[in-house]
Enzyme design. Structure first.
Site, mmCIF file in Angstrom:
data_model
loop_
_atom_site.group_PDB
_atom_site.id
_atom_site.type_symbol
_atom_site.label_atom_id
_atom_site.label_comp_id
_atom_site.label_asym_id
_atom_site.label_seq_id
_atom_site.Cartn_x
_atom_site.Cartn_y
_atom_site.Cartn_z
ATOM 1 N N GLU A 52 24.733 -58.105 -105.296
ATOM 2 C CA GLU A 52 23.410 -58.708 -105.420
ATOM 3 C C GLU A 52 23.525 -60.146 -104.949
ATOM 4 O OE1 GLU A 52 21.407 -57.127 -108.999
ATOM 5 O OE2 GLU A 52 20.427 -59.071 -109.017
ATOM 6 N N GLU A 88 25.227 -55.402 -114.098
ATOM 7 C CA GLU A 88 25.278 -56.507 -115.055
ATOM 8 C C GLU A 88 25.228 -56.004 -116.493
ATOM 9 O OE1 GLU A 88 22.321 -59.409 -113.952
ATOM 10 O OE2 GLU A 88 23.245 -59.732 -111.999
HETATM 11 C C1 GAL Z 1 19.979 -60.057 -111.487
HETATM 12 C C2 GAL Z 1 19.636 -58.665 -111.989
HETATM 13 C C3 GAL Z 1 18.420 -58.117 -111.294
HETATM 14 C C4 GAL Z 1 17.344 -59.152 -111.283
HETATM 15 C C5 GAL Z 1 17.845 -60.383 -110.587
HETATM 16 C C6 GAL Z 1 16.823 -61.482 -110.418
HETATM 17 O O1 GAL Z 1 20.801 -60.747 -112.354
HETATM 18 O O2 GAL Z 1 20.702 -57.795 -111.759
HETATM 19 O O3 GAL Z 1 17.989 -56.965 -111.933
HETATM 20 O O4 GAL Z 1 17.016 -59.430 -112.596
HETATM 21 O O5 GAL Z 1 18.903 -60.895 -111.342
HETATM 22 O O6 GAL Z 1 17.396 -62.603 -109.794
#
Ligand code: GAL
Length: 852
Positions: free
Chosen positions: A525, A450
Site C-alpha cells: 500500500e 494491517e
Molecule cells: C491504510 C489501510 C487502508 C486505508 C488507508 C488510508 O492504512 O490499510 O485500508 O485505511 O490506510 O490511507
C-alpha cells in the site's frame, strides 16, 4: 541471488504416461459453446424474481420489528419489494449527516430478508440441487421450504448451499435468506444485501465437487507445458459408484468460447463409496503453449467430464492460463522470465453510485481506465472480490493480489472479523483459494491487511499454512503497517513475500538482515495522496470547504505524494513495485475528514504523531463534516480522472506520448497573482507558453522530478500551452484555455450499443461548456436528466465527496464542470432510447442508445 520458483515438478514417468494417453485424442468430443463461468454446465442465473423486506434499523434511523416465521412457506410476502439481484439495500440512502463518514453516511445497518419462489421440474428428482452465492452482506442464514439449510457470515466470501434434502421437484419451493448488518462493522462502506450474483446448479449425484478442479502447470517451456488436472469427484448418492473422469484442454477466446482442442488427459477410473469424495489427478501436455501475459492474456479452458455406465453425467469447465511466476528479493517479480514492475492500485469493491451491487459493465469501465493509466495489477483490498473481477483480470491482463481479511482475532472495530475468526477463518480461506486458484491473474495470496496481530508468529504461520496447503504455487503475503514489528518478531519469516504499507524507512536495514535479505518485498500500500477533482487552493493551503487541493501534495500523516512515492520506489528498485491507495474514490473513509479512530493504528509505534492525529480527530468529530466518500482515488467516484491520473500515466507508461497541464485557467479573481502551473509528462523536459510567450523550459532530474513546475506564473487569462520533449525530440503537447461563460451541455457515452439481457450499463459523461465546447471548470449548474423510449436512469453522480443528493436522483448539479448519468435498457430488453440532459439557461443535449 535466491529465486523462489512457484512450480512443482513431476516425474518423467508421468510425462511419458501422458504422451501415451494422448493417443485417441481427437475421437468423439463435440465442440462446446461459450462458457459462462467456472463450474458445472448446468449452472443457471438465479438473480430474477426475489422479494425483499427490511427490518431492524430503517433508512431514517427508526426500527421496524422483525416478526418471526419469515422463512416459512405459509408466510405471505406479496407486499414485499420485488427485485432482481445483485442488490444493495443501502445505496438508496438517504445520506444522513449523523451517520459515520467512514461507512459513507449511508444507512447500511439493518436486517434484510429475501425470499424467492421457484420450481424445478419433476425430472430433477434424484439430482443434486445447489444454490451458489457469490457474496452476501452479511451474516447470511438460509432456509428452503421453512427448513434451515445453513449460514455464511463473512459478506465477501462466495459459498454454496446444498438444497437437495429439502427441494420439492414439480412443486413451488421457497428459498429465504436473512441478513444482518447490524452485527457487522467496517472501516469503509460495505454495502448490504445479496450484492453479487446467485446461481442454481443441478448435477448428478456423482459430480465434480464445488470448485472441484485445480489446474497447475508444473513444467513450462517454449515447446511444451505439462498441465496437471486435479479433480475432486463427489458421490452424494446412497450407493457406491464407479465413474470415469477425463479432461480436454482447449484454447479459450476472449468471448469465452473454447476454440482449438490442444490436449487431452487419459481416463481415470474412480471408485467411490456412498457419500465419498476423492481427488483424482491426470496430466496432459500442451505443445507450443501460448503464455498468459499482461500484454497477451492467452487463456485455455479445461473441459472435465465425468462418465458413468458409458454416459456423460457431468461436464465442468475451468478456465486457466499457462505462465511462470518468480519472486525475487534482488530483482523484483518475473512473469514468464521477464521482469514486470508492479504498477498496482488498491481498490474497494463498491462501484460508486451503484454501491456494492455488482455490475460487470461498471467494473469493465473501471478496469479500462486503470489499464489506460498503465496500472497492471489490482489489490482486492481488503477482502475476496467478486469472481468476475478475476475473470476480467484474466482476460484483460491484470495481475491480482487476492486478499482475505482486514482483521483476524482482534478487531479494529467492535464487530469485525474477530467475531467469527475462530470458527470461520479456515473455511473462508479455503473458499477464497479454491474459488480463485485456477486464475492465471492471481499471483499473490494475502492473509491480511494491517491486522492487529501482524507481529504474531504463530497466527501468521497458521494462516500461511492453510493457504499453502490449498495452493502451494503462489506466495502468501500480508500487508504490514508495522513492517519493522512484523520482521522483528519473526512473523514475517513465515511469508513468501513481505508486504509493506507506507513505512519503507527501515528497508535498507532489513535488506541486510539475514532473515529477510532473501525475502521478496512489495509496497502493498503506497502514497494515500488525497485530492478533489478540479479543486485548487493556493499558497500552502491544501484543505478548504471539506475539499482538497488537486495540486497532489496533500496526504495523511502516514502517506506521501505520488512524486515522493516514486522517489522512494526508485531507492528500492529491487522491490516488486507498489499498490497505490487507491485507483478509485470509494464510499466511506473520507480521510482527512474522517473521524474514525482506526486511523490511529497507523501510528501505533509513534506516540507524537498519534497525539497529533488524535487532536485532529477530535476536531473532526466536533465539526462533523458532510464528507461521505474518499478523496484517495486517482479517479473520482464518478469515474472522472483527477490530475494524478496523468502523474501515474506519465510514470507507468513512459513510451506513451502524453502531457497534462494543471490547474485550469479560469481565475478571474487572480489577475496578476502567482498561480503555479504544473505539468505531468512522459517526456523528459518541457516548455510552457502563456499566450504564446515562453515561460521557460524545465528539465526533469531522473529519479527526482516527476512533474515539471512553473511556480511563479502570474495569472492572466488566455492560453497555456506545454510542449514536451523526449530525448531532444518533440514528444507531446497539452493546452488549457480560459473559457467563456457556460453555454451548453455536451454529452458523450462510453458505448452507444448495449447487450440486451446482460445488465449492460451505459455511462454518459456530461460536460458544461462554453459556446466553443470548452469545459467550464468551476461550473456547478443543476442538470435534469430524462429518458425517452425503452431506457431508464440507474444513477447519477458528479464526483463531489460531500454531496448528499441521492445517487438515484434524476437531477444533480455538475461538479467542477462535469456530471455522470448511468442508464440501461428497461428490464435489460432490446430497444432504443434517448437520454436528455438540460439545465436552465443552457442549451441541452441528447444522446441515443440502443440495446440489441
Ligand atoms: C491504510 C489501510 C487502508 C486505508 C488507508 C488510508 O492504512 O490499510 O485500508 O485505511 O490506510 O490511507
Amino acid at each position: 541471488m535466491k529465486r523462489m520458483k512457484y512450480q512443482s515438478y513431476y516425474s518423467r514417468f508421468a510425462f511419458l504416461m501422458l504422451l501415451l494417453s494422448a493417443v485417441g485424442f481427437f475421437k468423439g468430443f463435440s465442440q462446446p459453446g461459450p462458457i459462462t463461468r467456472m463450474g458445472s454446465t448446468n449452472t443457471i442465473s438465479f438473480d430474477e424474481g426475489w422479494f425483499f423486506q427490511r427490518y431492524g434499523l430503517q433508512p431514517d434511523g427508526t426500527r421496524k420489528e422483525e416478526p418471526s416465521g419469515l422463512e416459512n412457506t405459509t408466510f405471505n410476502d406479496a407486499a414485499w419489494q420485488k427485485l432482481k439481484l445483485p442488490h444493495d439495500w443501502a445505496i438508496t440512502g438517504p445520506f444522513r449527516i449523523e451517520l459515520e463518514g467512514s461507512t459513507g453516511k449511508l444507512p447500511w445497518k439493518g436486517i434484510g430478508w429475501y425470499r424467492k419462489h421457484f420450481t424445478v421440474p419433476v425430472t430433477d428428482a434424484g439430482k443434486q440441487i445447489f444454490v451458489d452465492f457469490d457474496g452476501v452482506m452479511a451474516n447470511a442464514k438460509i432456509w428452503l421450504n421453512g427448513k434451515y439449510v445453513g449460514t455464511w457470515p463473512y459478506g465477501y466470501s462466495s459459498f454454496r448451499m446444498d438444497l437437495t434434502p429439502y427441494i420439492m421437484p414439480g412443486k413451488e419451493n421457497i428459498l429465504a435468506v436473512r441478513l444482518d448488518t447490524e452485527n457487522w462493522d467496517s472501516r469503509w462502506y460495505p454495502g448490504a444485501g445479496i450484492y453479487r450474483h446467485v446461481w442454481l446448479v443441478k448435477t448428478a449425484p456423482v459430480h465434480v465437487d464445488h470448485w472441484g478442479t485445480y489446474i497447475t502447470t508444473p513444467q513450462i517451456n517454449d515447446q511444451q507445458a505439462l498441465v496437471n488436472v486435479a479433480v475432486t469427484v463427489s458421490n452424494q448418492s446412497q450407493q457406491a459408484a464407479k465413474a470415469i473422469a477425463q479432461t480436454i484442454l482447449f484454447e479459450l477466446d476472449p468471448s469465452n468460447k473454447p476454440t482449438k482442442k490442444v490436449a487431452v488427459t487419459k481416463e481415470t477410473i474412480i471408485d467411490l463409496n456412498a457419500g465419498e469424495r476423492k481427488v483424482v489427478e491426470s496430466q496432459a501436455t500442451v505443445f507450443n503453449p501460448k503464455r498468459w501475459d499482461i500484454e497477451s492474456p492467452n487463456r485455455y479452458v479445461a473441459q472435465t467430464t465425468i462418465r458413468m455406465n458409458g454416459k456423460v453425467i457431468d461436464t465442468y469447465y475451468t478456465p486457466f492460463g499457462i505462465r511462470t511466476l518468480e519472486f525475487t528479493a534482488r530483482n523484483g517479480f518475473l512473469l514468464n522470465g521477464k521482469r514486470v514492475q508492479i504498477n498496482g492500485t488498491c481498490n474497494h469493491h463498491d462501484l460508486g453510485a451503484l454501491g456494492a451491487a455488482f455490475n460487470q459493465s461498471a467494473l469493465i469501465r473501471q478496469l479500462k481506465m486503470l489499464k489506460d493509466m498503465g496500472c497492471n495489477s489490482l489489490r482486492t483490498s481488503h477482502n475476496p472480490p467478486a469472481p468476475e473481477l478475476l475473470e476480467l483480470a484474466d482476460k484483460m491482463g491484470f495481475l491480482v493480489w487476492d486478499e482475505a481479511f482486514d482483521a483476524w482475532k482482534k478487531g479494529k472495530r467492535k464487530n469485525d472479523y474477530n467475531k467469527i475468526f475462530d470458527e470461520w477463518h479456515e473455511k473462508d480461506l479455503k473458499a477464497l483459494v479454491h474459488r480463485d486458484r485456477n486464475h492465471p491473474s492471481v499471483f499473490i495470496w494475502s492473509i491480511g491487511n494491517e491486522v492487529m496481530e501482524q507481529q504474531n508468529v504463530e497466527l501468521t504461520k497458521h494462516l500461511v499454512e492453510i493457504v499453502q496447503r490449498e495452493d502451494p504455487t503462489r506466495p502468501v503475503s500480508n500487508g504490514y503497517n508495522d513492517p519493522d514489528g512484523g520482521r522483528n518478531s519473526g512473523a514475517a519469516t513465515a511469508l513468501g513475500l513481505m508486504g509493506v504499507n507506507y513505512f519503507f524507512g527501515q528497508q535498507p536495514k532489513w535488506d541486510a538482515d539475514p532473515r529477510y535479505a532473501n525475502k521478496p518485498t512489495i509496497g502493498s500500500e503506497t502514497s494515500s495522496c488525497v485530492s478533489t477533482r478540479g479543486e485548487y487552493f493556493f499558497g500552502s493551503k491544501d484543505y478548504q470547504n471539506w475539499q482538497i487541493s488537486s495540486y497532489d501534495y496533500a496526504k495523511p500523516g502516514w502517506g506521501c505524494s505520488p512524486d515522493e512515492q516514486f522517489r522512494t520506489n526508485a531507492k528500492y528498485p529491487h522491490l516488486l513495485g507498489e499498490y497505490v491507495w487507491t485507483g478509485f474514490d470509494y464510499l466511506g473513509e473520507p480521510t482527512p475528514y474522517n473521524s474514525d479512530e482506526t486511523n490511529l493504528l497507523n501510528f501505533r509505534t509513534d506516540p507524537d504523531k498519534k497525539e497529533e492525529l488524535e487532536k485532529q480527530l477530535e476536531l473532526i468529530r466536533k465539526n462533523n463534516p458532510p464528507s461521505r466518500s474518499s478523496y484517495f482515488g486517482i479517479i473520482d467516484l464518478a469515474g472522472f480522472p483527477k490530475d494524478r491520473f496523468y502523474s501515474y500515466q506519465a510514470h507507468w507508461r513512459p513510451d506513451f506520448p502524453m502531457a497534462h497541464i494543471f490547474p485550469h485557467w479560469n481565475w478571474p479573481e487572480r489577475i496578476d497573482s502567482i498561480t503555479p502551473v504544473h505539468v505531468y509528462t512522459s517526456g523528459d523536459e518541457a516548455e510552457l507558453f502563456l499566450n504564446g510567450k515562453s515561460l521557460g523550459r524545465k528539465i526533469k532530474t531522473p529519479g527526482k522530478d516527476f512533474r515539471l513546475v512553473w511556480d511563479s506564473v502570474r495569472y492572466v487569462p488566455g492560453e497555456l500551452k506545454v510542449v514536451s520533449y523526449k530525448n531532444g525530440k518533440q514528444w507531446a503537447t497539452d493546452v488549457v484555455k480560459t473559457t467563456g461563460e457556460m453555454s451548453k451541455l455536451v454529452l458523450s457515452a462510453d458505448r452507444s450499443v448495449l447487450k440486451a439481457g446482460q445488465d449492460d450499463l451505459c455511462f454518459i459523461t456530461v460536460k458544461v461548456t462554453d459556446k466553443d465546447e470548452l469545459m467550464v471548470p468551476r461550473s456547478h449548474p443543476l442538470i435534469q436528466f430524462s429518458i425517452e423510449g425503452a431506457g431508464e436512469i440507474v444513477a447519477t453522480d458528479n464526483g463531489d465527496p460531500t454531496s448528499f443528493v441521492p445517487f438515484q436522483s434524476h437531477e444533480r448539479p455538475a461538479f467542477n464542470g462535469m456530471a455522470l448519468v448511468i442508464v440501461k435498457a428497461k428490464g435489460g430488453a432490446k430497444g432504443k432510447f434517448t437520454v436528455h440532459a438540460k439545465s436552465e439557461g443552457l442549451t441541452g443535449a441528447s444522446i441515443k442508445v440502443e440495446s440489441k
